[in-house]
Design a protein around this motif. Sequence first.
Motif, short mmCIF file in Angstrom:
data_model
loop_
_atom_site.label_atom_id
_atom_site.label_comp_id
_atom_site.label_asym_id
_atom_site.label_seq_id
_atom_site.Cartn_x
_atom_site.Cartn_y
_atom_site.Cartn_z
N LEU A 70 6.21 5.20 -6.88
CA LEU A 70 5.57 5.34 -8.19
C LEU A 70 5.55 4.04 -8.99
O LEU A 70 4.94 3.99 -10.06
N LEU A 71 6.23 3.02 -8.49
CA LEU A 71 6.28 1.75 -9.22
C LEU A 71 4.89 1.13 -9.41
O LEU A 71 4.57 0.68 -10.52
N PRO A 72 4.02 1.10 -8.37
CA PRO A 72 2.66 0.58 -8.62
C PRO A 72 1.89 1.37 -9.67
O PRO A 72 1.12 0.80 -10.45
N LEU A 73 2.09 2.69 -9.70
CA LEU A 73 1.42 3.50 -10.72
C LEU A 73 1.94 3.16 -12.11
O LEU A 73 1.16 3.11 -13.07
N GLN A 74 3.23 2.92 -12.24
CA GLN A 74 3.78 2.52 -13.54
C GLN A 74 3.25 1.15 -13.97
O GLN A 74 2.94 0.94 -15.14
N ASP A 109 -0.05 -4.49 -5.76
CA ASP A 109 0.50 -3.32 -5.07
C ASP A 109 -0.43 -2.11 -5.23
O ASP A 109 -0.62 -1.34 -4.28
N ALA A 110 -0.99 -1.94 -6.42
CA ALA A 110 -1.89 -0.81 -6.65
C ALA A 110 -3.19 -0.97 -5.86
O ALA A 110 -3.77 0.02 -5.41
N GLN A 111 -3.66 -2.20 -5.69
CA GLN A 111 -4.87 -2.42 -4.92
C GLN A 111 -4.66 -2.14 -3.43
O GLN A 111 -5.61 -1.74 -2.74
N GLN A 112 -3.44 -2.31 -2.95
CA GLN A 112 -3.17 -2.11 -1.53
C GLN A 112 -2.91 -0.64 -1.18
O GLN A 112 -2.93 -0.29 0.00
N ILE A 113 -2.65 0.19 -2.18
CA ILE A 113 -2.37 1.60 -1.92
C ILE A 113 -3.68 2.36 -1.84
O ILE A 113 -4.49 2.34 -2.77
N LYS A 114 -3.89 3.06 -0.75
CA LYS A 114 -5.14 3.74 -0.50
C LYS A 114 -5.40 4.83 -1.53
O LYS A 114 -6.53 5.03 -1.98
N GLU A 115 -4.36 5.59 -1.90
CA GLU A 115 -4.55 6.71 -2.83
C GLU A 115 -4.87 6.24 -4.24
O GLU A 115 -5.44 7.01 -5.03
N LEU A 116 -4.50 5.01 -4.61
CA LEU A 116 -4.76 4.52 -5.95
C LEU A 116 -6.10 3.79 -6.08
O LEU A 116 -6.53 3.51 -7.19
N ARG A 117 -6.74 3.50 -4.96
CA ARG A 117 -8.01 2.78 -5.05
C ARG A 117 -9.08 3.56 -5.80
O ARG A 117 -9.77 2.99 -6.65
N PRO A 118 -9.28 4.87 -5.51
CA PRO A 118 -10.28 5.60 -6.32
C PRO A 118 -9.95 5.60 -7.81
O PRO A 118 -10.86 5.51 -8.65
N LEU A 119 -8.65 5.68 -8.15
CA LEU A 119 -8.27 5.68 -9.57
C LEU A 119 -8.57 4.34 -10.22
O LEU A 119 -9.14 4.29 -11.32
N THR A 120 -8.21 3.24 -9.55
CA THR A 120 -8.47 1.92 -10.14
C THR A 120 -9.97 1.65 -10.25
O THR A 120 -10.43 1.09 -11.26
N GLN A 121 -10.74 2.07 -9.25
CA GLN A 121 -12.18 1.88 -9.33
C GLN A 121 -12.78 2.71 -10.46
O GLN A 121 -13.65 2.23 -11.19
#
Length: 496
Positions: free
Chosen positions: A215-219, A240-252
Amino acid sequence: MNHEQNSVRPRSTRHRSIVSGSMLRGSIKGRLITIVVLSQTLLAAGLLFAGIFYTRQRLLSTLDAGMQARAMSVAALVRYAEDASGNVYFDETLMPSSLDPAHPDLFAVWTERTGLLARSANWPGSLEIPPTGRDHWNFKWAHTHYRGVRVFQVPVLDREEGKSFRPQSLTIVYAAPMIQLDQQVKQAGISIALSSLLLLGATVLLALWGIRRGLLPLQELAAQAGLVSTHNWELHVPDDAQQIKELRPLTQSMTTMLARLQHSFDQQREFLGNAAHELKTPVAVLKSTLQSLLQRPRASEEYRTGLEHSLEDLERLEQLLQWMLRLARAEQWAHGALRRDLQVIDVIATCEEAVERTRHLADSRKATVHLSKNGPVLFRADPEDLQLVWINLLENAVRYGPEGGSVEVAVIQENAGPARIIFADHGAGIAAADLPHVFERFYRGDPSRTRITGGFGLGLAIAKALVEAYGGTITADSAAGKGTRMTVELPINRNN
């Protein structure tokens, strides 16, 4: 007074517990930890149950084999008589001792001819032997759990050579206490439970560390999102958030959302500035006219002329406010804020009405308007909305086309597809730098010319908002010296 204080404290305590519970339920970390603990607890309980069950079954199998062997040793104590009668007797002098002296074993021997031959001294008279078909069973006697085994068709093993005997078989029942087995199962269960608890603790600690790290990248992403403001719309996404597959849709999605919000914010700020500028001019002219009338006494004709000019300025101001309100309502409806019950109308009829309402302007510029069509086009809409769109497009085509020129309007629908309404003039066209901005509010490619013609730069913005409110699109194509072409597409379908 003390009673009131005592009645308030439990409420605050309950409120804090409710808030804490809601915060826990709303926490991703809390949910993950709860799921991990529950899953690992279920796994530990399953391992404990499976271990105890397997251990008990293995011990029962060993006990059954041991009792089977002791039953055969009991059969070895059955002997034939020395005469030729074929009778048998039981020699108790060689009977082996029980494994647990405090709880002696039980046994009984039956022959097929004489019945009960012998049994242990402690054989309970009330013991019920299950019917044939169950060779192993459990029972309780003298507050002790026993395991029983029954062996059929056992021949008499002890016989003398050279003598003929009438053969007969034995049935032996042997029972042994299960105290040691239960103790062994209990010890195995305790060992498995302690091992499971140790593994559970290690697994939970590892899961907590993994969840915190996960959860650190999400924080970090949330911290970067908190830095976004009206002065800084850029979202710096951590590596770290860019490298996580599950967070890519959220960041985009967040990046796209912030770009849209920035565009809307800039558009609203520009709109306020342009609206203030547009309102400032007629108000300043009106104020100047009234001040000049009050500077000195004037004749009635001078007052009349000044008031007439003031009324003209007020009419222009009123017209500007009406256009701004119409644009706001169109945009609200386009975003779903307003709903209306609409009837099915003919798009061609609205075009014909718009041509008639702009006839005076066309005649003043000696321009001709040609309307071509290939049949009725039915669409669910408010005719006033469509007429306002067509009038805005026609007025622009007539005003900015050559004097004495022509404007072509075509309504085309083929194969039940979208309807296209095209407005084309043969004027000077729109500059390439201005073409992407023609639908923006208060935008004027040639401010001097639009002020002469009385425009505010809102006509095309209103047209675009109304067309999009009906799910359509409007586009502009232009080339210098070749005129401008406005194309409106409306989604015509069978439901219309």
